[in-house]
Design an enzyme around this catalytic site. Structure first.
Site, PDB file in Angstrom:
ATOM      1  N   ASN A 165      -0.439   4.511  -0.163  1.00 38.71           N
ATOM      2  CA  ASN A 165      -1.079   5.763   0.271  1.00 38.71           C
ATOM      3  C   ASN A 165      -1.801   5.656   1.614  1.00 38.71           C
ATOM      4  O   ASN A 165      -2.598   6.521   1.958  1.00 38.71           O
ATOM      5  CB  ASN A 165      -2.040   6.266  -0.816  1.00 38.71           C
ATOM      6  CG  ASN A 165      -3.172   5.287  -1.060  1.00 38.71           C
ATOM      7  OD1 ASN A 165      -3.184   4.199  -0.464  1.00 38.71           O
ATOM      8  ND2 ASN A 165      -4.106   5.649  -1.897  1.00 38.71           N
ATOM      9  N   ASP A 172      -4.195   3.784   2.775  1.00 41.45           N
ATOM     10  CA  ASP A 172      -5.631   3.475   2.941  1.00 41.45           C
ATOM     11  C   ASP A 172      -5.855   2.015   3.339  1.00 41.45           C
ATOM     12  O   ASP A 172      -6.994   1.557   3.418  1.00 41.45           O
ATOM     13  CB  ASP A 172      -6.419   3.834   1.674  1.00 41.45           C
ATOM     14  CG  ASP A 172      -6.051   2.965   0.486  1.00 41.45           C
ATOM     15  OD1 ASP A 172      -5.119   2.129   0.610  1.00 41.45           O
ATOM     16  OD2 ASP A 172      -6.683   3.110  -0.576  1.00 41.45           O
ATOM     17  N   ASP A 210      -1.788  -1.203  -3.776  1.00 42.16           N
ATOM     18  CA  ASP A 210      -2.090  -0.430  -4.984  1.00 42.16           C
ATOM     19  C   ASP A 210      -0.941  -0.498  -5.988  1.00 42.16           C
ATOM     20  O   ASP A 210       0.119  -1.072  -5.713  1.00 42.16           O
ATOM     21  CB  ASP A 210      -2.423   1.027  -4.625  1.00 42.16           C
ATOM     22  CG  ASP A 210      -1.397   1.615  -3.664  1.00 42.16           C
ATOM     23  OD1 ASP A 210      -0.194   1.422  -3.900  1.00 42.16           O
ATOM     24  OD2 ASP A 210      -1.809   2.255  -2.660  1.00 42.16           O
ATOM     25  N   HIS A 244      -3.694 -17.253  -5.097  1.00 39.70           N
ATOM     26  CA  HIS A 244      -4.581 -16.476  -4.226  1.00 39.70           C
ATOM     27  C   HIS A 244      -5.841 -17.227  -3.810  1.00 39.70           C
ATOM     28  O   HIS A 244      -6.624 -16.709  -3.015  1.00 39.70           O
ATOM     29  CB  HIS A 244      -4.963 -15.177  -4.937  1.00 39.70           C
ATOM     30  CG  HIS A 244      -5.781 -15.445  -6.169  1.00 39.70           C
ATOM     31  ND1 HIS A 244      -5.268 -16.089  -7.284  1.00 39.70           N
ATOM     32  CD2 HIS A 244      -7.068 -15.193  -6.450  1.00 39.70           C
ATOM     33  CE1 HIS A 244      -6.220 -16.204  -8.184  1.00 39.70           C
ATOM     34  NE2 HIS A 244      -7.328 -15.677  -7.719  1.00 39.70           N
ATOM     35  N   ASP A 245      -6.073 -18.413  -4.367  1.00 42.49           N
ATOM     36  CA  ASP A 245      -7.256 -19.205  -4.018  1.00 42.49           C
ATOM     37  C   ASP A 245      -6.923 -20.404  -3.147  1.00 42.49           C
ATOM     38  O   ASP A 245      -7.811 -21.193  -2.813  1.00 42.49           O
ATOM     39  CB  ASP A 245      -7.924 -19.755  -5.294  1.00 42.49           C
ATOM     40  CG  ASP A 245      -8.511 -18.668  -6.166  1.00 42.49           C
ATOM     41  OD1 ASP A 245      -8.939 -17.639  -5.629  1.00 42.49           O
ATOM     42  OD2 ASP A 245      -8.546 -18.873  -7.397  1.00 42.49           O
ATOM     43  N   ASP A 248      -4.948 -10.362 -15.600  1.00 43.46           N
ATOM     44  CA  ASP A 248      -6.028 -11.318 -15.420  1.00 43.46           C
ATOM     45  C   ASP A 248      -7.156 -10.939 -16.380  1.00 43.46           C
ATOM     46  O   ASP A 248      -7.471  -9.756 -16.533  1.00 43.46           O
ATOM     47  CB  ASP A 248      -6.539 -11.257 -13.977  1.00 43.46           C
ATOM     48  CG  ASP A 248      -6.732 -12.630 -13.373  1.00 43.46           C
ATOM     49  OD1 ASP A 248      -7.546 -13.391 -13.924  1.00 43.46           O
ATOM     50  OD2 ASP A 248      -6.078 -12.942 -12.356  1.00 43.46           O
ATOM     51  N   ASP A 292       0.851  -1.192   0.000  1.00 40.16           N
ATOM     52  CA  ASP A 292       0.000   0.000   0.000  1.00 40.16           C
ATOM     53  C   ASP A 292       0.885   1.239   0.000  1.00 40.16           C
ATOM     54  O   ASP A 292       1.727   1.403   0.880  1.00 40.16           O
ATOM     55  CB  ASP A 292      -0.887  -0.053   1.256  1.00 40.16           C
ATOM     56  CG  ASP A 292      -1.713   1.208   1.430  1.00 40.16           C
ATOM     57  OD1 ASP A 292      -1.922   1.919   0.428  1.00 40.16           O
ATOM     58  OD2 ASP A 292      -2.164   1.458   2.565  1.00 40.16           O
ATOM     59  N   GLU A 311      -7.056 -20.692 -16.656  1.00 42.06           N
ATOM     60  CA  GLU A 311      -7.416 -21.374 -15.418  1.00 42.06           C
ATOM     61  C   GLU A 311      -8.524 -22.355 -15.761  1.00 42.06           C
ATOM     62  O   GLU A 311      -9.603 -21.953 -16.194  1.00 42.06           O
ATOM     63  CB  GLU A 311      -7.905 -20.371 -14.372  1.00 42.06           C
ATOM     64  CG  GLU A 311      -8.098 -21.044 -13.021  1.00 42.06           C
ATOM     65  CD  GLU A 311      -9.160 -20.401 -12.148  1.00 42.06           C
ATOM     66  OE1 GLU A 311      -9.112 -20.588 -10.929  1.00 42.06           O
ATOM     67  OE2 GLU A 311     -10.056 -19.719 -12.696  1.00 42.06           O
ATOM     68  N   ASP A 315      -9.325 -16.318 -16.371  1.00 45.02           N
ATOM     69  CA  ASP A 315     -10.109 -16.828 -15.252  1.00 45.02           C
ATOM     70  C   ASP A 315     -11.170 -17.831 -15.728  1.00 45.02           C
ATOM     71  O   ASP A 315     -11.907 -17.540 -16.680  1.00 45.02           O
ATOM     72  CB  ASP A 315     -10.798 -15.615 -14.604  1.00 45.02           C
ATOM     73  CG  ASP A 315     -11.419 -15.947 -13.268  1.00 45.02           C
ATOM     74  OD1 ASP A 315     -10.673 -16.271 -12.339  1.00 45.02           O
ATOM     75  OD2 ASP A 315     -12.660 -15.863 -13.164  1.00 45.02           O
TER      76      ASP A 315
HETATM   77  C1  NOJ Z   1     -11.015 -18.031 -10.109  1.00 42.12           C
HETATM   78  C2  NOJ Z   1     -10.287 -16.955  -9.388  1.00 42.12           C
HETATM   79  O1  NOJ Z   1      -8.948 -17.323  -9.238  1.00 42.12           O
HETATM   80  C3  NOJ Z   1     -11.003 -16.752  -8.077  1.00 42.12           C
HETATM   81  O2  NOJ Z   1     -10.293 -15.936  -7.192  1.00 42.12           O
HETATM   82  C4  NOJ Z   1     -12.373 -16.199  -8.389  1.00 42.12           C
HETATM   83  O3  NOJ Z   1     -13.126 -16.135  -7.199  1.00 42.12           O
HETATM   84  C5  NOJ Z   1     -13.130 -17.077  -9.376  1.00 42.12           C
HETATM   85  N1  NOJ Z   1     -12.310 -17.552 -10.464  1.00 42.12           N
HETATM   86  C6  NOJ Z   1     -14.278 -16.327  -9.971  1.00 42.12           C
HETATM   87  O4  NOJ Z   1     -13.827 -15.303 -10.808  1.00 42.12           O
END
Ligand code: NOJ
Length: 559
Positions: free
Chosen positions: A24, A26, A30, A330-331, A99, A22, A257, A200
């Protein structure tokens, strides 16, 4: 030798902008924050940055619900900030992959606002609308994020399909106007100079006509309908069209993905001359700790399964399609917590996992923080969680379903997506140096020990090991182009494999346990005087024919 390509030789670093840096105060990461850390990425040696969505979004799913494909999320900065970031990356010889989220938009996107307004609106057919069935949803499909995949709207008394949250309506790819709008948008970004797309859930864009009910053996209220939307009947037509209209005109990289794909599917999506994608993210190794009840039905994973899955992908794609290599994103939970040991052996096991992954064939992806061995987090209070998937699960199973909160929380600790989304740990100052404000999600309390500043100063850190590993890839074509073969397949604790290019052979040995184990040099790998190339412990004297491996030890030899 297989066909050379820059994206095969590259190492990708994935940034989740909300949690990276970050600038700034908040509390939200960013673009200028990312810019301020480019020296760090450059010294790590990565070639490509993949940015999770930075487009304008109401953030129901942290940017995976896009309101406007042509503007930057306000919290992340401006289009000018984006352009400067891109130029800075290019100046350093790095590339930027964006993405691309086009299975669905936000329900706040202008297309959807128009679509929902009336049945004869020109945008009506841009989404998937159906009348209800006996006062209920059009079919029994479950959303990925709990509950039905359908939402009713008052304006027209019909339901729209949303495979993810109700704020993520699925686009109707059957409609040519939708496809044209997506291709125009992709071209617009490529003309800005970006270097590719991570797409995605791209294999969900073609739904089986008629949208049939999913099989429902347990009689649940909603059922998993993946077979009717993953790898659907027209998905390859769409991807080829996208390739011919857009992708083929640029020197870029693409990665799809793709949930629920086999290696045979992957060869169709990412076959060398198919004219679709460069590679896909498969999920088989991410599913090894899920029981019959799915993701939240957590089971211990088995090394024999990991060997089997990884080896199948390595062998089946060899010479035909290209693998992507990842152990977290990230998932997913943090790799070291899931496949290694995030306690006593955190550092050695993180290095072992890196070796295990980066020396297979494919393009390796590092998820922010993995390179310093960041771990899962275990918040004790549900109010500290932010992820829509976690919060929906909690509502459905605990608040409405009356299930035991302790066991659901335990599953969230193991599998929840927020494990990966706590802020990047830069130093041991307040909030780990991520922000001077209040972070949007709490920092992992272990930031006082685990952070970039320490890793940079300590030559034995996970970070320095990653740098060496990346440098090894750059120096030796065998790492990119060598053939993979599993060895010692039945060893219960050790995952070992060879890579072979012309007459060069490397042996990679990984102890996946906290025990000392013995490992015999495999007979099928001839050698006279093996050369030690890299390992996570100091090189050990002793008989190479019968090695004693220390906890989570890995070693790589040139045979
Ligand atoms: C896969 C993404 O990696 C995930 O973070 C997202 O929630 C779903 N697709 C829906 O876009």
């Amino acid at each position: 030798m297989q066909k050379r390509a820059w994206w095969k030789e590259a190492v990708v670093y994935q940034i989740y902008p909300r949690s990276f840096m970050d600038s700034n105060g908040d509390g939200i990461g960013d673009l200028n924050g990312i810019r301020s850390r480019l020296d760090y990425l450059q010294t790590l040696g990565v070639d490509v940055v993949w940015l999770c969505p930075v487009y304008d979004s109401p953030n129901d799913d942290n940017g995976y619900d896009i309101r406007d494909y042509y503007s930057i999320m306000r919290e992340f900065g401006t289009m000018q900030d984006f352009e400067v970031l891109l130029a800075d990356l290019h100046e350093r010889g790095m590339k930027l992959v964006m993405d691309l989220v086009v299975n669905h938009t936000s329900d706040e996107h202008a297309w959807f606002q128009a679509s929902r307004s009336s049945r004869d609106n020109p945008y009506r057919d841009w989404y998937i609308w159906r009348p209800g069935r006996d006062g209920r949803e059009p079919n029994n499909w479950a959303s990925h994020f709990s509950g039905s995949a359908w939402e009713w709207t008052e304006e027209t008394d019909e339901y729209y399909l949303h495979l993810f949250s109700r704020k993520q309506p699925d686009l109707n790819w059957e409609n040519e106007a939708v496809r044209n709008a997506v291709y125009d948008m992709m071209q617009w970004w490529l003309d800005k100079g970006i270097d590719g797309f991570r797409m995605d859930v791209i294999n969900a864009i073609s739904k089986v006509p008629g949208l049939p009910d999913a099989p429902n053996p347990t009689g649940a209220r909603y059922a998993w309908g993946g077979q009717f939307f993953y790898n659907g009947p027209k998905v390859h037509d769409y991807l080829r069209e996208m390739y011919h209209r857009v992708l083929s005109k640029y020197d870029i990289m693409t990665v799809g993905e793709t949930g629920q794909v086999t290696t045979a599917d992957a060869i169709l999506y990412a076959g060398e001359d198919r004219g679709e994608l460069n590679m896909v993210f498969q999920f088989e190794h991410m599913d090894l700790d899920s029981g019959p009840g799915g993701k939240w039905d957590v089971r211990p994973w088995r090394l024999s399964d990991l060997k089997q899955v990884m080896t199948r992908w390595q062998k089946d794609l060899y010479g035909k399609a290209w693998n992507s290599l990842y152990l977290n994103n990230h998932d997913q939970p943090r790799a070291v917590s899931r496949f290694g040991d995030d306690g006593k052996y955190r550092v050695v096991s993180a290095k072992m996992l890196a070796t295990f992954l980066h020396l297979q064939q494919g393009t390796p992806y590092i998820y922010q923080g993995e390179e310093i061995g960041m771990t899962n987090v275990a918040f004790s209070d549900i109010s500290d969680y932010r992820d829509v998937e976690i919060l929906n699960l909690w509502r459905e199973r605990v608040v409405e379903g009356g299930e035991d909160p302790t066991s659901i929380l335990a599953a969230i600790h193991k599998k929840g997506r927020d494990n990966a989304r706590t802020p990047m740990q830069w130093d041991d100052s307040k909030h780990a140096g991520f922000t001077t404000g209040t972070p949007w999600i709490r920092v992992n309390p272990n930031y006082r020990r685990i952070h970039v500043k320490e890793a940079l100063a300590n030559p034995d850190s996970v970070l320095h090991y990653y740098r060496t590993l990346i440098a090894l890839r750059k120096a030796h074509p065998i790492v990119v182009y060598g053939r993979y073969d599993l060895v010692a397949a039945d060893h219960p604790q050790v995952y070992a494999y060879t890579r072979t290019l012309d007459d060069e052979v490397w042996l990679v040995i990984c102890n996946f346990t906290a025990e000392e184990v013995s490992f015999d040099w495999p007979e099928e790998v001839p050698t006279s005087e093996p050369e030690f190339l890299i390992g996570n412990y100091p090189e050990q004297e002793g008989d190479i024919r019968r090695m004693q491996l220390r906890p989570y030890e890995c070693r790589v030899y040139r045979a």
